[in-house]
Design an enzyme around this catalytic site. Structure first.
Site, PDB file in Angstrom:
ATOM      1  N   CYS A 115      10.354  30.196  68.243  1.00  0.00           N
ATOM      2  CA  CYS A 115      11.154  28.991  68.001  1.00  0.00           C
ATOM      3  C   CYS A 115      12.308  29.414  67.094  1.00  0.00           C
ATOM      4  CB  CYS A 115      10.316  27.893  67.368  1.00  0.00           C
ATOM      5  SG  CYS A 115       8.828  27.465  68.316  1.00  0.00           S
ATOM      6  N   ALA A 116      13.345  29.987  67.663  1.00  0.00           N
ATOM      7  CA  ALA A 116      14.241  30.854  66.910  1.00  0.00           C
ATOM      8  C   ALA A 116      15.339  30.159  66.108  1.00  0.00           C
ATOM      9  CB  ALA A 116      14.882  31.867  67.858  1.00  0.00           C
ATOM     10  N   ALA A 117      15.939  29.086  66.617  1.00  0.00           N
ATOM     11  CA  ALA A 117      17.086  28.483  65.936  1.00  0.00           C
ATOM     12  C   ALA A 117      16.701  28.000  64.533  1.00  0.00           C
ATOM     13  CB  ALA A 117      17.619  27.315  66.762  1.00  0.00           C
ATOM     14  N   PRO A 118      17.614  28.106  63.557  1.00  0.00           N
ATOM     15  CA  PRO A 118      19.013  28.510  63.676  1.00  0.00           C
ATOM     16  C   PRO A 118      19.249  30.016  63.729  1.00  0.00           C
ATOM     17  CG  PRO A 118      18.541  27.919  61.423  1.00  0.00           C
ATOM     18  CD  PRO A 118      17.283  27.620  62.203  1.00  0.00           C
ATOM     19  N   GLY A 119      18.215  30.841  63.486  1.00  0.00           N
ATOM     20  CA  GLY A 119      18.342  32.262  63.738  1.00  0.00           C
ATOM     21  C   GLY A 119      18.288  33.178  62.530  1.00  0.00           C
TER      22      GLY A 119
ATOM     23  N   ASP B 290       7.408  30.119  64.123  1.00  0.00           N
ATOM     24  CA  ASP B 290       7.792  29.186  63.063  1.00  0.00           C
ATOM     25  C   ASP B 290       8.149  27.869  63.749  1.00  0.00           C
ATOM     26  OD1 ASP B 290       8.421  28.641  60.269  1.00  0.00           O
ATOM     27  OD2 ASP B 290      10.499  28.511  60.921  1.00  0.00           O
TER      28      ASP B 290
ATOM     29  N   CYS C 180       7.313  25.248  57.017  1.00  0.00           N
ATOM     30  CA  CYS C 180       7.864  24.835  55.722  1.00  0.00           C
ATOM     31  C   CYS C 180       7.238  23.494  55.347  1.00  0.00           C
ATOM     32  CB  CYS C 180       9.381  24.760  55.751  1.00  0.00           C
ATOM     33  SG  CYS C 180      10.063  23.718  57.050  1.00  0.00           S
TER      34      CYS C 180
END
Length: 505
Positions: A246-250, A317, A379
């Protein structure tokens, strides 16, 4: 022929002129009342230790019309609330009627003392505006009492330690080495290396680096310490194929590429079309040429397909409540703020839905055939998104040959004691560490050099996270070829074993 209006009879009183309120005045009037409703829910929920949802969720409910103005008023009033309360108490101007509407009084008082200079309409506004001199006089006396010279100093005096969050920046080692970044930033700021994450630098709070040349050219990234710990916990090796689910924002994606020294391949998967552009911009800024951006659903990826069958590490994440990022939520400004307090039914339903997705995503990550390491992080401060997810997936992880490992053994804060092996989970505290993060590291047993136990929930010690002293001790014992018998599949096999001096942290 000219016409003249007749004069009123002698002695008759003229009606006072009431100019029609402007659109801005009407908008401000309703925004203050909507903000007062939200503020009342927030403060009452905090007093009962039963929050009715985050400030954002309350403001962005369908019943709130002017969301932008309402959100700004609530956040700014909370930020100034200790000052507002002190001023009202010192001025001693409230009667019983207005004390029953204290949230609206708080909002209007903030607007009078710190907000925009606009005309006020409404009975509460008129009452307080007529006493503006008393309010400002009380504010001046408060500044003398607190020994501050400006409003800004007074706000800083009342702010909790959470607001004074250190500025962390991560050096992008694909473009710049740490020492060069240290020297360059040291020309303007007090800079020191972080004691845990190798490429992380710590600066004083409130350092504004948004326009700094090193930020603009991608040599450094503004990234919190807890966030930077996630990719470092995964510790992918150069040449590996790695998947960021779940990569963004990177930021974590490009951190993985830097840890791999630009060698190998990082597949950055992101479902949200709007966030894809942000991810692509981050990758472009980093200069990493070993990242492949994939617009798609991680759960739909077939682990056996050739593009993914060789993936050896996965960073997961997923979407979460964000309850650990208190600086953005302003929860730390509540009078009785406590992380992880009980949520209402709506919030509980939302958390359950998030946890359900998180479990599916973690189970899917553990199903990739060549994966050796999986990091699950959030988070969030909520047990339901953290320990409960790990606990529910642990039997499946064991069936795939995974066990919990200990990321950053020297870190003191660990998981809540609700499952066996929770001491090997990692938590950061939203008060002490300024961010609330959770990290779980899974390592496949048959791909590691050192085994500790095959009992469910027990952790294995991964040598890449040992302290220098423990590593030397471990290497010394390996040279001595200390061996013990381990029962495996009904037979005894002899394995090299490095026994730690004390129980794992």
């Amino acid at each position: 022929m000219a016409r003249f209006k007749a004069k009123p009879p002698s002695g008759a009183a003229e009606k006072p002129k009431n100019p029609k309120p402007t659109a801005a005045e009407r908008s401000a009037y309703f925004a203050r009342r909507e903000a007062a409703k939200v503020l009342r829910s927030v403060l009452q929920g905090d007093a009962r230790r039963r929050a009715v949802g985050s400030i954002k969720s309350l403001v962005y409910s369908p019943s709130i019309k002017n969301k932008k103005a309402t959100f700004a008023l609530v956040c700014q009033t909370l930020k100034h609330l200790p000052i507002v309360k002190d001023v009202l108490e010192t001025a001693n101007i409230l009667n019983s009627r207005w004390k029953r509407q204290e949230e609206l009084v708080f909002i209007i008082t903030y607007d009078i003392l710190f907000g925009q200079e606009i005309s006020f309409i409404g009975d509460a506004e008129k009452f307080l505006v007529q006493r503006k001199s008393s309010l400002r006089s009380a504010l001046a006396r408060l500044m003398v009492r607190k020994k501050v010279k400006s409003i800004e100093d007074l706000v800083d005096f009342y702010q909790t330690p959470d607001v004074s969050k250190p500025r962390y920046i991560r050096v992008n080692t694909l473009k710049l080495d740490v020492d060069s970044a240290l020297n360059e930033l040291g020309k303007q700021y007090m800079v020191q290396k972080d004691d845990l994450v190798p490429d992380l630098l710590k600066l004083p709070p409130k350092c504004d680096l948004h326009d700094h040349p090193l930020v603009m050219n991608g040599s450094i990234f503004m990234q919190g310490k807890a966030s930077s710990m996630v990719a470092a916990a995964l510790a992918p090796k150069p040449g590996w194929e790695v998947l960021d689910a779940c990569a963004a924002p990177g930021n974590k994606t490009v951190h993985l590429a830097a840890l791999m020294r630009g060698k190998g391949k990082v597949i950055a998967c992101e479902l949200n079309k709007e966030r894809i552009k942000r991810l692509q911009d981050t990758v472009r800024l980093s200069g990493a040429d070993n990242i492949e951006v994939l617009h798609g659903d991680f759960l739909s990826l077939d682990p056996k397909d050739p593009p993914y069958s060789k993936v050896r590490a996965i960073l997961l994440d997923p979407s979460c409540s964000g309850s650990g990022t208190v600086a953005e939520r302003l929860d730390h400004l509540l009078p009785s703020y406590a992380a992880g307090q009980a949520a209402n039914i709506d919030e509980a339903e939302r958390l359950n839905k998030l946890a359900s997705f998180q479990k599916k995503a973690l189970a899917h990550a553990l199903s990739f055939p060549q994966v050796e390491r999986v990091v699950y992080s959030t988070c969030s401060v909520h047990q339901i998104e953290n320990e409960d997810v790990v606990k529910s997936i642990l039997p499946l992880a064991e069936s795939h040959g995974f066990q919990l490992a200990t990321p950053f053994p020297q870190w003191q804060r660990r998981g809540l004691p609700v499952l066996e092996g929770s001491e090997h989970l990692l938590r950061t505290d939203p008060v002490e560490d300024k961010e609330g993060f959770f990290i779980a590291l899974f390592i496949r047993k048959d791909r590691t050099m050192v085994h500790q136990s095959s009992k469910p929930g027990r952790a294995i010690r991964d040598s890449s996270h040992l302290s220098s002293v423990e590593t030397k001790r471990c290497l010394h014992r390996r040279k001595a070829r200390i061996t013990i018998p381990i029962l495996f599949s009904g037979t005894f096999k002899r394995q090299l074993y490095c026994k730690p001096k004390s129980r794992l942290n």
